[in-house]
Design a protein around this motif. Structure first.
Motif, PDB file in Angstrom:
ATOM      1  N   UNK A  45      -5.586   1.312  -8.786  1.00 16.67           N
ATOM      2  CA  UNK A  45      -5.202  -0.075  -9.015  1.00 16.67           C
ATOM      3  C   UNK A  45      -3.967  -0.457  -8.232  1.00 16.67           C
ATOM      4  N   UNK A  46      -3.007   0.479  -8.142  1.00 18.95           N
ATOM      5  CA  UNK A  46      -1.779   0.186  -7.403  1.00 18.95           C
ATOM      6  C   UNK A  46      -2.038   0.075  -5.905  1.00 18.95           C
ATOM      7  N   UNK A  47      -3.009   0.820  -5.398  1.00 20.71           N
ATOM      8  CA  UNK A  47      -3.349   0.703  -3.977  1.00 20.71           C
ATOM      9  C   UNK A  47      -3.857  -0.701  -3.670  1.00 20.71           C
ATOM     10  N   UNK A  48      -4.751  -1.206  -4.512  1.00 16.62           N
ATOM     11  CA  UNK A  48      -5.277  -2.559  -4.299  1.00 16.62           C
ATOM     12  C   UNK A  48      -4.164  -3.596  -4.422  1.00 16.62           C
ATOM     13  N   UNK A  49      -3.310  -3.429  -5.423  1.00 19.05           N
ATOM     14  CA  UNK A  49      -2.182  -4.348  -5.597  1.00 19.05           C
ATOM     15  C   UNK A  49      -1.266  -4.305  -4.379  1.00 19.05           C
ATOM     16  N   UNK A  50      -0.979  -3.100  -3.888  1.00 14.50           N
ATOM     17  CA  UNK A  50      -0.102  -2.955  -2.729  1.00 14.50           C
ATOM     18  C   UNK A  50      -0.725  -3.566  -1.474  1.00 14.50           C
ATOM     19  N   UNK A  51      -2.036  -3.398  -1.310  1.00 15.08           N
ATOM     20  CA  UNK A  51      -2.714  -3.992  -0.153  1.00 15.08           C
ATOM     21  C   UNK A  51      -2.529  -5.502  -0.138  1.00 15.08           C
TER      22      UNK A  51
END
Length: 253
Positions: A45-51
């Motif tokens: 989830x954090x990867x998508x948020x960071x993207x």
């Protein structure tokens, strides 16, 4: 693992504040959004948020020749307007960890936020003078409710960017098209709401149309739209329309 993720979220929020990307309130809101998503969807989830957040921030600070680029420092309201709905949807993911629909709706909300942001930034830089969908006339760059072919293309690309990464991280590559279309639909809803409902103001001194309450040191007055419906509320609506669209199509197929 969770503790390390939360430390990472706190560090990123602090660095964003330190480098004037976020206000103090914006940094706290970013931490809360990231915390909820980390607890619900872990590092994926954090990867998508960071993207979304990092990509949009970099895009927004690219050199611009067609307009004066502002070095925007995002407030708590702006952070919530783009990531708050995704965080709330992540709570449902915490309650129903294996629920496919919860993950689709979460990714769709961020796809819509990314689609809208990329449409704005791409349209302002390379779209020329856009058309306002309410007046059907050309208007100033960056005005809410305005649309251009290049901006629309970037809306599609922005949604696809999150849809592809989100689908492969969460859904084994499934539902890419649904998430892409849902994110794009959210961005288009943003344009329609911005054109017909968002309050539009005019400077009492220079008569410039603006979304701000103050312009060139003077107050502005509302000349159309619904009082109180500002850009943040329109962005929230954008990120609500997208997951709702995805949910309806998911349940129908």
């Amino acid at each position: 693992m969770v503790v390390l993720l939360l430390i990472g979220v706190a560090l990123i929020a602090y660095l964003a504040y330190r480098y004037q990307t976020l206000t103090v309130g914006g940094a706290w809101m970013a931490f809360l959004v990231g915390m909820v998503i980390a607890l619900s969807f872990s590092y994926k989830g954090l990867i998508i948020l960071a993207l979304f957040f990092i990509g949009s921030t970099i895009f927004g600070r690219l050199p611009a020749r067609t307009f004066e680029r502002e070095k925007e420092t995002r407030t708590a309201g702006q952070v919530f307007a783009n990531g708050g709905v995704a965080a709330l949807l992540a709570i449902s993911g915490l309650l129903f960890a294996d629920d496919e629909l919860a993950r689709i709706m979460f990714i769709s909300a961020l796809a819509a936020a990314n689609s809208d942001t990329w449409a704005t930034e791409g349209g302002k830089r390379w779209g020329g003078r856009p058309y306002h969908i309410r007046t059907s006339n050309r208007t100033t760059t960056g005005r809410s409710g305005a649309i251009s072919p290049i901006g629309t293309l970037f809306a599609f690309i922005g949604s696809a960017f999150i849809a592809v990464f989100g689908s492969f991280l969460f859904l084994n590559g499934d539902w890419v098209v649904l998430i892409l279309i849902a994110g794009f639909a959210g961005a288009m809803a943003d344009t329609v709401i911005g054109a017909y409902l968002q309050e539009e103001r005019q400077c009492e001194y220079c008569n410039t149309l603006t979304e701000e309450k103050n312009h060139c040191g003077h107050n502005t007055r509302i000349i159309r739209g619904v009082p109180g419906v500002d850009n943040n509320k329109v962005n929230v609506a954008c990120t609500i329309v997208s997951p709702m669209f995805a949910m309806i199509i998911f349940l129908l197929v």
